[in-house]
Design a protein around this motif. Structure first.
Motif, PDB file in Angstrom:
ATOM      1  N   ASP A 207       0.560   4.676  -6.753  1.00  0.00           N
ATOM      2  CA  ASP A 207       1.632   4.926  -5.781  1.00  0.00           C
ATOM      3  C   ASP A 207       2.990   5.011  -6.463  1.00  0.00           C
ATOM      4  O   ASP A 207       3.851   5.808  -6.063  1.00  0.00           O
ATOM      5  CB  ASP A 207       1.646   3.827  -4.720  1.00  0.00           C
ATOM      6  N   TYR A 208       3.186   4.177  -7.496  1.00  0.00           N
ATOM      7  CA  TYR A 208       4.460   4.206  -8.206  1.00  0.00           C
ATOM      8  C   TYR A 208       4.670   5.560  -8.881  1.00  0.00           C
ATOM      9  O   TYR A 208       5.745   6.162  -8.785  1.00  0.00           O
ATOM     10  CB  TYR A 208       4.522   3.089  -9.240  1.00  0.00           C
TER      11      TYR A 208
ATOM     12  N   ILE B 119      -3.558  -6.458   2.515  1.00  0.00           N
ATOM     13  CA  ILE B 119      -3.177  -6.003   3.854  1.00  0.00           C
ATOM     14  C   ILE B 119      -2.462  -4.655   3.785  1.00  0.00           C
ATOM     15  O   ILE B 119      -2.029  -4.202   2.729  1.00  0.00           O
ATOM     16  CB  ILE B 119      -2.290  -7.047   4.561  1.00  0.00           C
ATOM     17  N   ASN B 120      -2.333  -4.027   4.947  1.00  0.00           N
ATOM     18  CA  ASN B 120      -1.670  -2.736   5.064  1.00  0.00           C
ATOM     19  C   ASN B 120      -0.158  -2.907   5.139  1.00  0.00           C
ATOM     20  O   ASN B 120       0.348  -3.986   5.458  1.00  0.00           O
ATOM     21  CB  ASN B 120      -2.181  -2.001   6.304  1.00  0.00           C
ATOM     22  N   ARG B 121       0.571  -1.823   4.907  1.00  0.00           N
ATOM     23  CA  ARG B 121       2.021  -1.903   4.922  1.00  0.00           C
ATOM     24  C   ARG B 121       2.672  -1.610   6.270  1.00  0.00           C
ATOM     25  O   ARG B 121       3.606  -2.351   6.638  1.00  0.00           O
ATOM     26  CB  ARG B 121       2.627  -0.982   3.854  1.00  0.00           C
TER      27      ARG B 121
ATOM     28  N   PRO C 297      -9.188 -20.351   6.749  1.00  0.00           N
ATOM     29  CA  PRO C 297      -9.646 -21.174   5.628  1.00  0.00           C
ATOM     30  C   PRO C 297     -10.506 -20.364   4.658  1.00  0.00           C
ATOM     31  O   PRO C 297     -11.333 -19.543   5.072  1.00  0.00           O
ATOM     32  CB  PRO C 297     -10.463 -22.272   6.306  1.00  0.00           C
ATOM     33  N   GLY C 298     -10.286 -20.593   3.375  1.00  0.00           N
ATOM     34  CA  GLY C 298     -11.030 -19.882   2.343  1.00  0.00           C
ATOM     35  C   GLY C 298     -10.275 -18.741   1.704  1.00  0.00           C
ATOM     36  O   GLY C 298     -10.655 -18.261   0.635  1.00  0.00           O
ATOM     37  N   VAL C 299      -9.192 -18.299   2.342  1.00  0.00           N
ATOM     38  CA  VAL C 299      -8.352 -17.244   1.764  1.00  0.00           C
ATOM     39  C   VAL C 299      -7.261 -17.908   0.930  1.00  0.00           C
ATOM     40  O   VAL C 299      -6.544 -18.778   1.408  1.00  0.00           O
ATOM     41  CB  VAL C 299      -7.743 -16.345   2.850  1.00  0.00           C
ATOM     42  N   ASP C 300      -7.143 -17.484  -0.322  1.00  0.00           N
ATOM     43  CA  ASP C 300      -6.166 -18.074  -1.230  1.00  0.00           C
ATOM     44  C   ASP C 300      -4.840 -17.317  -1.249  1.00  0.00           C
ATOM     45  O   ASP C 300      -3.778 -17.930  -1.369  1.00  0.00           O
ATOM     46  CB  ASP C 300      -6.724 -18.093  -2.658  1.00  0.00           C
ATOM     47  N   VAL C 301      -4.922 -15.999  -1.168  1.00  0.00           N
ATOM     48  CA  VAL C 301      -3.751 -15.160  -1.395  1.00  0.00           C
ATOM     49  C   VAL C 301      -3.833 -13.933  -0.494  1.00  0.00           C
ATOM     50  O   VAL C 301      -4.925 -13.400  -0.256  1.00  0.00           O
ATOM     51  CB  VAL C 301      -3.686 -14.712  -2.873  1.00  0.00           C
ATOM     52  N   LEU C 302      -2.683 -13.479  -0.002  1.00  0.00           N
ATOM     53  CA  LEU C 302      -2.587 -12.184   0.664  1.00  0.00           C
ATOM     54  C   LEU C 302      -1.863 -11.222  -0.266  1.00  0.00           C
ATOM     55  O   LEU C 302      -0.783 -11.540  -0.780  1.00  0.00           O
ATOM     56  CB  LEU C 302      -1.824 -12.282   1.985  1.00  0.00           C
ATOM     57  N   ALA C 303      -2.450 -10.058  -0.503  1.00  0.00           N
ATOM     58  CA  ALA C 303      -1.800  -9.020  -1.297  1.00  0.00           C
ATOM     59  C   ALA C 303      -0.935  -8.184  -0.361  1.00  0.00           C
ATOM     60  O   ALA C 303      -1.459  -7.471   0.506  1.00  0.00           O
ATOM     61  CB  ALA C 303      -2.833  -8.149  -1.999  1.00  0.00           C
ATOM     62  N   VAL C 304       0.375  -8.313  -0.519  1.00  0.00           N
ATOM     63  CA  VAL C 304       1.328  -7.609   0.342  1.00  0.00           C
ATOM     64  C   VAL C 304       1.659  -6.275  -0.317  1.00  0.00           C
ATOM     65  O   VAL C 304       2.387  -6.221  -1.319  1.00  0.00           O
ATOM     66  CB  VAL C 304       2.595  -8.447   0.574  1.00  0.00           C
ATOM     67  N   THR C 305       1.105  -5.204   0.226  1.00  0.00           N
ATOM     68  CA  THR C 305       1.296  -3.882  -0.357  1.00  0.00           C
ATOM     69  C   THR C 305       2.680  -3.338  -0.017  1.00  0.00           C
ATOM     70  O   THR C 305       3.303  -3.723   0.962  1.00  0.00           O
ATOM     71  CB  THR C 305       0.227  -2.911   0.161  1.00  0.00           C
ATOM     72  N   LYS C 306       3.137  -2.426  -0.906  1.00  0.00           N
ATOM     73  CA  LYS C 306       4.440  -1.782  -0.716  1.00  0.00           C
ATOM     74  C   LYS C 306       5.541  -2.805  -0.426  1.00  0.00           C
ATOM     75  O   LYS C 306       6.360  -2.646   0.474  1.00  0.00           O
ATOM     76  CB  LYS C 306       4.356  -0.721   0.373  1.00  0.00           C
TER      77      LYS C 306
ATOM     78  N   ASP D 183     -10.528  -5.873   0.811  1.00  0.00           N
ATOM     79  CA  ASP D 183      -9.524  -4.848   1.077  1.00  0.00           C
ATOM     80  C   ASP D 183      -9.520  -4.411   2.531  1.00  0.00           C
ATOM     81  O   ASP D 183     -10.564  -4.093   3.104  1.00  0.00           O
ATOM     82  CB  ASP D 183      -9.778  -3.639   0.176  1.00  0.00           C
ATOM     83  N   LEU D 184      -8.322  -4.413   3.113  1.00  0.00           N
ATOM     84  CA  LEU D 184      -8.122  -3.846   4.450  1.00  0.00           C
ATOM     85  C   LEU D 184      -7.321  -2.554   4.372  1.00  0.00           C
ATOM     86  O   LEU D 184      -7.094  -1.917   5.406  1.00  0.00           O
ATOM     87  CB  LEU D 184      -7.361  -4.846   5.339  1.00  0.00           C
ATOM     88  N   GLU D 185      -6.901  -2.179   3.158  1.00  0.00           N
ATOM     89  CA  GLU D 185      -5.964  -1.062   3.035  1.00  0.00           C
ATOM     90  C   GLU D 185      -6.645   0.239   2.627  1.00  0.00           C
ATOM     91  O   GLU D 185      -7.387   0.829   3.406  1.00  0.00           O
ATOM     92  CB  GLU D 185      -4.844  -1.438   2.048  1.00  0.00           C
ATOM     93  N   ASP D 186      -6.425   0.712   1.393  1.00  0.00           N
ATOM     94  CA  ASP D 186      -6.777   2.085   1.033  1.00  0.00           C
ATOM     95  C   ASP D 186      -8.260   2.410   1.111  1.00  0.00           C
ATOM     96  O   ASP D 186      -8.628   3.552   1.380  1.00  0.00           O
ATOM     97  CB  ASP D 186      -6.271   2.396  -0.381  1.00  0.00           C
ATOM     98  N   SER D 187      -9.129   1.432   0.848  1.00  0.00           N
ATOM     99  CA  SER D 187     -10.569   1.740   0.846  1.00  0.00           C
ATOM    100  C   SER D 187     -11.186   1.689   2.242  1.00  0.00           C
ATOM    101  O   SER D 187     -12.386   1.909   2.397  1.00  0.00           O
ATOM    102  CB  SER D 187     -11.314   0.766  -0.078  1.00  0.00           C
ATOM    103  N   VAL D 188     -10.366   1.407   3.240  1.00  0.00           N
ATOM    104  CA  VAL D 188     -10.857   1.303   4.624  1.00  0.00           C
ATOM    105  C   VAL D 188     -10.282   2.441   5.454  1.00  0.00           C
ATOM    106  O   VAL D 188      -9.051   2.525   5.636  1.00  0.00           O
ATOM    107  CB  VAL D 188     -10.473  -0.051   5.252  1.00  0.00           C
ATOM    108  N   PRO D 189     -11.114   3.347   5.980  1.00  0.00           N
ATOM    109  CA  PRO D 189     -10.601   4.425   6.833  1.00  0.00           C
ATOM    110  C   PRO D 189      -9.885   3.855   8.063  1.00  0.00           C
ATOM    111  O   PRO D 189     -10.209   2.759   8.532  1.00  0.00           O
ATOM    112  CB  PRO D 189     -11.862   5.193   7.241  1.00  0.00           C
ATOM    113  N   GLU D 190      -8.952   4.606   8.569  1.00  0.00           N
ATOM    114  CA  GLU D 190      -8.142   4.145   9.701  1.00  0.00           C
ATOM    115  C   GLU D 190      -9.008   3.671  10.865  1.00  0.00           C
ATOM    116  O   GLU D 190      -8.746   2.627  11.464  1.00  0.00           O
ATOM    117  CB  GLU D 190      -7.225   5.281  10.178  1.00  0.00           C
TER     118      GLU D 190
END
Length: 288
Positions: A154-155, A67-69, A84-93, A32-39
């Motif tokens: 979020d929804y 990733i972040n939005r 290499p080694g990354v299968d998927v990016l989770a595109v938030t929002k 996770d690079l998004e919500d669990s990571v402080p700015e």
């Protein structure tokens, strides 16, 4: 399509969590690079990806990077995550197909520049507001999208509601239907993944979610991983029943019959197809 039952969130910047992620038994790890990571820690989290990816893959787990939005953060995240080694990016929002076309172009340019197979990294589209949900079918049909989910917290916030099962039931069903219509894997549970203290209640919710058609689900605590793996794997009783159905259907076909009775109920083509699909899952997870 990926066949992951459990997706465990791990903050990419926390070494102790990353270092043990491969021990948790999850089919895939979401770095996770998004919500669990402080700015203030986001640059460190991006920099940690190159070392974290091989660590969490040690026992064969898939790797997703969330990733972040905001666009400026998203671009930096993608530049760090297309490795290499990354299968998927989770595109938030996820906003809609136009948003995903931009992501597809950006990811493709980086893949090409780094000598990676263009198109090799998929997208997990995270729908988090009613406007995006109204475009769910177009999102599911977008390039690279191999997985979809509803960001329930979020929804519900966008609705000015609460993330209860009643509130989220309809939108999550819409995600399942849009995903399945376009051969995309729907992920999630009927309810919210935030609470993990009551594992028996969580297990009951997950079992109900399986019946709705979800392919798997994400989780925030290692204790949830075996619950997901168990619920999304066919039981030995289900496997035995499916084998009886398939065998009976084959025998009926030889005799020129269109339907046959198995265990006191009539079995026809849709039931046989579900049984065959269940046996495929059982073989994949080596259950039954």
């Amino acid at each position: 399509m990926h066949h992951w039952r459990s997706l465990l969130y791990v903050p990419a910047h926390v070494e102790k969590f990353v270092g043990r992620a491969h021990e948790r038994g999850a089919d895939a790890i979401i770095l996770d690079l998004e919500d669990s990571v402080p700015e203030a820690q986001k640059p460190a989290a991006r920099a940690a990806l190159a070392g974290a990816v091989p660590l969490v893959r040690q026992r064969g787990a898939g790797v997703i990077v969330r990733i972040n939005r905001p666009l400026d953060l998203a671009v930096r995240d993608v530049e760090a995550a297309v490795i290499p080694g990354v299968d998927v990016l989770a595109v938030t929002k996820t906003e809609g197909p136009e948003h995903l076309r931009l992501m597809n172009e950006l990811i493709g340019r980086i893949e090409a520049a780094r000598g990676m197979p263009v198109g090799g990294i998929g997208i997990l589209a995270v729908v988090e507001d009613p406007g995006a949900l109204s475009r769910a079918h177009a999102i599911a049909a977008s390039p690279r999208v191999v997985m979809m989910t509803l960001g329930g917290e979020d929804y519900a916030t966008a609705l000015r509601g609460e993330p209860t099962e009643d509130v989220l039931l309809l939108p999550k069903q819409q995600i399942i239907q849009a995903a399945r219509a376009h051969d995309v894997a729907p992920y999630g549970v009927i309810g919210t993944l935030a609470a993990f203290g009551d594992l028996p209640a969580y297990a009951a919710m997950v079992r109900r979610s399986v019946a709705f058609g979800f392919a798997g689900a994400s989780c925030v605590h290692p204790a949830q991983v075996p619950v997901l793996n168990d619920a999304f794997s066919p039981s030995s009783d289900q496997v035995a029943e499916a084998r009886r159905i398939v065998a009976a259907a084959r025998d009926a076909a030889v005799k020129g019959l269109g339907a046959v009775a198995v265990d006191g109920r009539m079995v026809d083509k849709p039931i046989v197809e579900r049984a065959e699909a269940l046996l495929e899952r059982a073989a994949r997870y080596q259950t039954g």
